[in-house]
Scaffold this active site. Structure first.
Site, PDB file in Angstrom:
ATOM      1  N   LYS A  30     -10.958  -3.766  -3.735  1.00  0.00           N
ATOM      2  CA  LYS A  30     -11.402  -2.448  -3.550  1.00  0.00           C
ATOM      3  C   LYS A  30     -10.942  -1.362  -4.114  1.00  0.00           C
ATOM      4  CE  LYS A  30     -13.684  -3.506   0.865  1.00  0.00           C
ATOM      5  NZ  LYS A  30     -12.543  -3.758   1.791  1.00  0.00           N
ATOM      6  N   LYS A  52       0.851  -1.218  -0.060  1.00  0.00           N
ATOM      7  CA  LYS A  52      -0.003  -0.042   0.052  1.00  0.00           C
ATOM      8  C   LYS A  52       0.841   1.511   0.093  1.00  0.00           C
ATOM      9  CE  LYS A  52      -4.501  -1.241   1.240  1.00  0.00           C
ATOM     10  NZ  LYS A  52      -5.062  -2.249   1.898  1.00  0.00           N
ATOM     11  N   LYS A  75      -4.835  -9.726  -6.829  1.00  0.00           N
ATOM     12  CA  LYS A  75      -6.356 -10.129  -6.199  1.00  0.00           C
ATOM     13  C   LYS A  75      -7.280  -9.245  -6.493  1.00  0.00           C
ATOM     14  CE  LYS A  75      -5.784  -7.705  -1.856  1.00  0.00           C
ATOM     15  NZ  LYS A  75      -6.400  -7.405  -0.919  1.00  0.00           N
TER      16      LYS A  75
END
Ligand code: TYM
Length: 337
Positions: A201, A115, A198
């Protein structure tokens, strides 16, 4: 029948709740709820702040996740469904655990590395400390089992390590060691645009995922556009090796139909993916329709959803307050009046 003592899990109210969240997590919670004495399902609104400060939509996103929990089969009369920010003991315990968490352990967290990306110096402290807050979410309830997708396994293991080190420092079994529960077949649902990533969102492309609120036309379009390779469907599961997109689509069908992948391969063997995509579209539409309709209905009544959250927070607070008192005492603080 397997029996779990106390389960806890959560979803971040950022972006659209998707098929990966459903198959990898929420569907299993609903199943496990039938076999568990106590269950708590949190909407982790404070975690959402580490990546998206979206105060305009946070309330709505939180209610949408609550609606998804209920629509996916979690009964609010049997499970506490609540917002993390309604139970202050999470953040209090998070601080205490922070004082036990070696930086070396946090530096190993792969999700932070993903992230934060190359811009680590500008990443916020919350993003770095996120796994400690997640550990507090679990440990404040002395949860024994944590059903999650594969991507959260490392975080649950950190919670387990923190629980163990806290217990051994104070020579007292304060926390049970929580166990991650991961369903093998649906541990990692992949992006529809790139079978090596993956479904997430935060992917910029809506075409990478199926949202639980997608209607039939949108699902049809997304599956039509889903990436595949040019080879036909193999006759057995082995033939899907090194074909991540193909494997993902067949895995999704298998998870929704409960038909195993080998049986699916022999049924469609030699056919192009376009014919299989029609069947996949159909099963997705039929499986998600009741969830979407129930979510839409619930979202028309935000007051009722808030009532579910308030009632859930009452139950969660009772347990959390009892535990945080015990923890403060162990830490040596003067008891509050
Ligand atoms: P979040 O909001 O990213 O995802 C919610 C749940 O969905 C699972 N999941 C997936 N499973 C399979 N395939 C996918 N593509 C996929 N994408 C997401 C996640 O593994 C997760 O179980 N840190 C957590 C939220 C959290 C939490 C907790 C979970 C905070 N505190 C305490 C359990 C216990 C997260 O960001 O999940």
């Amino acid at each position: 029948m397997k029996s779990y003592q106390r389960i806890l899990s959560g979803v971040r109210p950022t972006g659209h709740i998707h098929l990966g969240n459903y198959l990898g997590a929420i569907r299993n919670w609903a199943q496990m709820s039938l076999e568990t004495k106590e269950q708590l399902f949190c909407i982790v609104d404070q975690h959402a702040l580490t990546t998206v400060v979206d105060s305009e939509n946070l309330k709505e996103n939180t209610r949408t996740i609550a609606a998804a929990y209920i629509a996916c089969g979690i009964d609010p009369k049997k499970s506490a469904i609540f917002a993390q920010s309604h139970v202050s003991a999470h953040t209090e315990l998070s601080w205490y655990l922070s004082c036990f968490a070696p930086l070396g352990w946090l530096n190993r967290m792969t999700q932070f590395k993903d992230k934060a990306g190359k811009n680590k110096e500008n990443a916020n402290l919350g993003l770095y400390a996120y796994p400690v807050l997640m550990a507090a979410d679990i440990l404040i309830y002395k949860a024994t089992h944590v059903p999650v997708g594969e991507d959260q396994k490392q975080h649950v293991e950190l919670a387990r390590d923190l629980a163990g080190s806290f217990n051994s420092y104070y020579k007292k079994e304060i926390f049970p060691l929580p166990e991650p529960i991961i369903s093998k077949e649906t541990a990692r649902i992949m992006s529809l645009r790139d079978g090596t990533k993956k479904m997430s969102k935060s992917d910029v492309s809506d075409y990478s995922r199926i949202h639980l609120l997608d209607d039939a036309d949108t699902i049809t379009l997304k599956i039509r556009k889903a990436k595949t390779d040019s080879d036909p469907i193999p006759s057995s599961k082995e033939g899907l090796q090194n074909r991540p997109e193909a494997e993902n689509l067949m895995g999704i069908y298998s998870a929704l139909s409960a038909e195993n992948i080998d049986a699916l391969c022999s049924e469609y063997s030699g056919q192009p993916f376009s014919s299989f995509k029609n069947a996949l579209t159909e099963i997705l539409i039929e499986s998600l329709r009741p969830i979407r309709e129930k979510m839409q209905h619930l979202l028309q009544h935000p007051d009722e959803l808030d009532k579910v959250l308030y009632d859930g927070a009452d139950i969660a607070n009772l347990l959390a307050e009892k535990h945080i008192k015990e923890i403060r005492e162990v830490l040596g603080m003067i008891p509050r009046r």
